[in-house]
Structure formats: C-alpha cells, structure tokens
Design a protein around this motif. Structure first.
Motif, short mmCIF file in Angstrom:
data_model
loop_
_atom_site.label_atom_id
_atom_site.label_comp_id
_atom_site.label_asym_id
_atom_site.label_seq_id
_atom_site.Cartn_x
_atom_site.Cartn_y
_atom_site.Cartn_z
N LEU A 7 0.83 -1.21 0.00
CA LEU A 7 0.00 0.00 0.00
C LEU A 7 0.86 1.25 0.00
N GLU A 8 1.93 1.25 0.77
CA GLU A 8 2.82 2.41 0.82
C GLU A 8 3.37 2.74 -0.58
N VAL A 9 3.86 1.73 -1.29
CA VAL A 9 4.44 1.96 -2.61
C VAL A 9 3.37 2.41 -3.60
N VAL A 10 2.23 1.74 -3.63
CA VAL A 10 1.17 2.10 -4.58
C VAL A 10 0.68 3.52 -4.29
N GLN A 11 0.45 3.86 -3.04
CA GLN A 11 -0.01 5.20 -2.70
C GLN A 11 1.03 6.26 -3.03
N LEU A 12 2.31 5.93 -2.83
CA LEU A 12 3.40 6.84 -3.18
C LEU A 12 3.38 7.13 -4.68
N LEU A 13 3.25 6.08 -5.48
CA LEU A 13 3.25 6.27 -6.93
C LEU A 13 1.99 7.00 -7.39
N GLU A 14 0.85 6.66 -6.82
CA GLU A 14 -0.38 7.38 -7.20
C GLU A 14 -0.29 8.86 -6.87
N ALA A 15 0.34 9.19 -5.72
CA ALA A 15 0.52 10.59 -5.36
C ALA A 15 1.43 11.31 -6.35
N ARG A 47 2.99 2.56 -17.07
CA ARG A 47 3.19 3.16 -18.39
C ARG A 47 4.66 3.58 -18.52
N ALA A 48 5.26 3.31 -19.66
CA ALA A 48 6.65 3.69 -19.89
C ALA A 48 6.85 5.19 -19.72
N ALA A 49 5.85 5.97 -20.09
CA ALA A 49 5.96 7.43 -19.97
C ALA A 49 6.10 7.89 -18.52
N ASP A 50 5.77 7.03 -17.57
CA ASP A 50 5.84 7.40 -16.15
C ASP A 50 7.15 7.01 -15.47
N LEU A 51 8.09 6.43 -16.21
CA LEU A 51 9.31 5.93 -15.57
C LEU A 51 10.10 7.00 -14.82
N GLY A 52 10.16 8.20 -15.35
CA GLY A 52 10.86 9.29 -14.66
C GLY A 52 10.22 9.61 -13.32
N ARG A 53 8.90 9.70 -13.30
CA ARG A 53 8.19 9.97 -12.03
C ARG A 53 8.38 8.83 -11.05
N ILE A 54 8.41 7.60 -11.56
CA ILE A 54 8.60 6.43 -10.69
C ILE A 54 9.97 6.47 -10.05
N ARG A 55 11.01 6.72 -10.85
CA ARG A 55 12.37 6.82 -10.30
C ARG A 55 12.46 7.89 -9.23
N SER A 56 11.86 9.05 -9.49
CA SER A 56 11.90 10.15 -8.51
C SER A 56 11.15 9.80 -7.24
N ALA A 57 9.94 9.27 -7.38
CA ALA A 57 9.12 8.96 -6.19
C ALA A 57 9.77 7.86 -5.36
N LEU A 58 10.20 6.79 -6.01
CA LEU A 58 10.83 5.71 -5.25
C LEU A 58 12.17 6.16 -4.67
N LEU A 77 15.41 -1.35 -5.04
CA LEU A 77 15.60 -1.89 -3.69
C LEU A 77 15.74 -0.75 -2.70
N ASP A 78 15.19 -0.94 -1.49
CA ASP A 78 15.41 0.06 -0.44
C ASP A 78 16.36 -0.53 0.60
N PRO A 79 16.86 0.30 1.53
CA PRO A 79 17.82 -0.21 2.52
C PRO A 79 17.28 -1.35 3.39
N ALA A 80 15.95 -1.47 3.53
CA ALA A 80 15.37 -2.55 4.32
C ALA A 80 15.27 -3.85 3.52
N GLY A 81 15.67 -3.81 2.23
CA GLY A 81 15.62 -5.01 1.41
C GLY A 81 14.33 -5.21 0.66
N ARG A 82 13.42 -4.25 0.73
CA ARG A 82 12.17 -4.37 -0.03
C ARG A 82 12.46 -4.14 -1.51
N ALA A 83 11.78 -4.90 -2.37
CA ALA A 83 12.03 -4.83 -3.81
C ALA A 83 10.75 -4.52 -4.57
N VAL A 84 10.84 -3.59 -5.51
CA VAL A 84 9.75 -3.25 -6.40
C VAL A 84 10.24 -3.52 -7.82
#
Length: 170
Positions: A7-15, A47-58, A77-84
């Motif tokens: 939920l955290e990741v999906v909500q982050l990306l939707e925001a 969407r491929a067009a969203d890759l820049g926003r995804i990199r920034s948000a994550l 990957l984040d420091p806690a080892g979570r993978a998207v």
C-alpha cells in the motif's frame, strides 16, 4: 514485501501521478482478496511514460535501481531489502498494453487485461486480470510450486483456463 509496504508503494506512486497495476504474486493475492504466502517483491505494470516519475518517487523513499535492469524492466531496492519490480509498457491507440520483450518482439495485451481489481488490507487496487496473470506466468521461466499454487487458486476462483505448463500434476 508485506501488505503495508504494498500500500505504501502504490499510494506513493499514485501521489506522483502514476497509474500502476499489481502483477505477480501480489497481483494474484489481491485478486483473491487475501495474502496466501510471503512475497519477496512487488511486481508492478506501469506506463513507460511514467518511468521518470517512478524513479523520482521511489528514490525519495530510499529505493535505488538494482544494477542489471533494462529500459523497460527495473528492480528498485530500499535499505530494508524491499524490492519493487517495475515492468513498463506502452498503450496503443486501441487501448492494448504492449510489452517490449528483451528480444525486441512486442507482446500486446487487450484492454481487459488491465481491468482487474483486487484488495490489499481492504484497499481496492488495480491488478492485471486473472486471465492476464495466467499469460504472464506461462512465459519466460519454469514455474515453481508457488506459481502452480497461485494459478490453481486463480482457476478455482475465476475459472480461468490454465496451459498444461501451469497445471499441477494429478
């Protein structure tokens, strides 16, 4: 990857203005409305067009791309080892989502593939449809027992037809 992190990741990306669809193990469990097993990552179709926003948000949340990805598929990957695991597609004029495969071929999915709706911790999320999940699981790798179990659950719930490679031996 626990359900709270999903939920955290999906909500982050939707925001950040990114539409995403759950795929893989979490996509199956969301369609079924319950977590059936632990998941090491979160597979997302974007969407491929969203890759820049995804990199920034994550990146703002400490996720960094793992070396070895491609333009259309990257694992963050984040420091806690979570993978998207992000799979980027383009939509054509008919509404088909087109995956570009590593060998250059294009794999179109009809609009209905992106009409799946699932739940994680009671939150409604977009998912690939059960039929599209079967197609994705049947390509590119030898299925593990967890994959066969996921496909069996989809078949039991939604009546999808499984290719022989995704059927458990009787």
């Amino acid at each position: 990857m626990d359900p709270e992190a999903v939920l955290e990741v999906v909500q982050l990306l939707e925001a950040a203005g990114v539409t995403c669809w759950l795929d893989g193990g979490w996509g199956v469990d969301a369609l079924l409305g319950e977590q059936s097993r632990p998941h090491r990552d979160l597979d997302l179709i974007v969407r491929a067009a969203d890759l820049g926003r995804i990199r920034s948000a994550l990146g703002a949340r400490g996720f960094a791309p793992r070396p070895g990805g491609s333009e259309r598929n990257a694992v963050f990957l984040d420091p806690a080892g979570r993978a998207v695991d992000v799979h980027a597609i383009d939509f054509d004029s008919r509404g088909y989502g087109v995956f570009r495969l590593p060998d250059g071929r294009r794999w179109p999915f009809p609009p209905s593939a992106f009409a799946g709706v699932g739940r994680v911790l009671g939150h409604e999320l977009r998912c690939l449809s059960a039929e599209a999940q079967v197609q994705c699981h049947g390509q590119g790798y030898a299925p593990l027992e967890k994959d066969l179990a996921d496909m069996q659950r989809l078949q039991e719930r939604f009546g999808v037809v499984l290719p022989l490679a995704l059927c458990r031996p009787l």
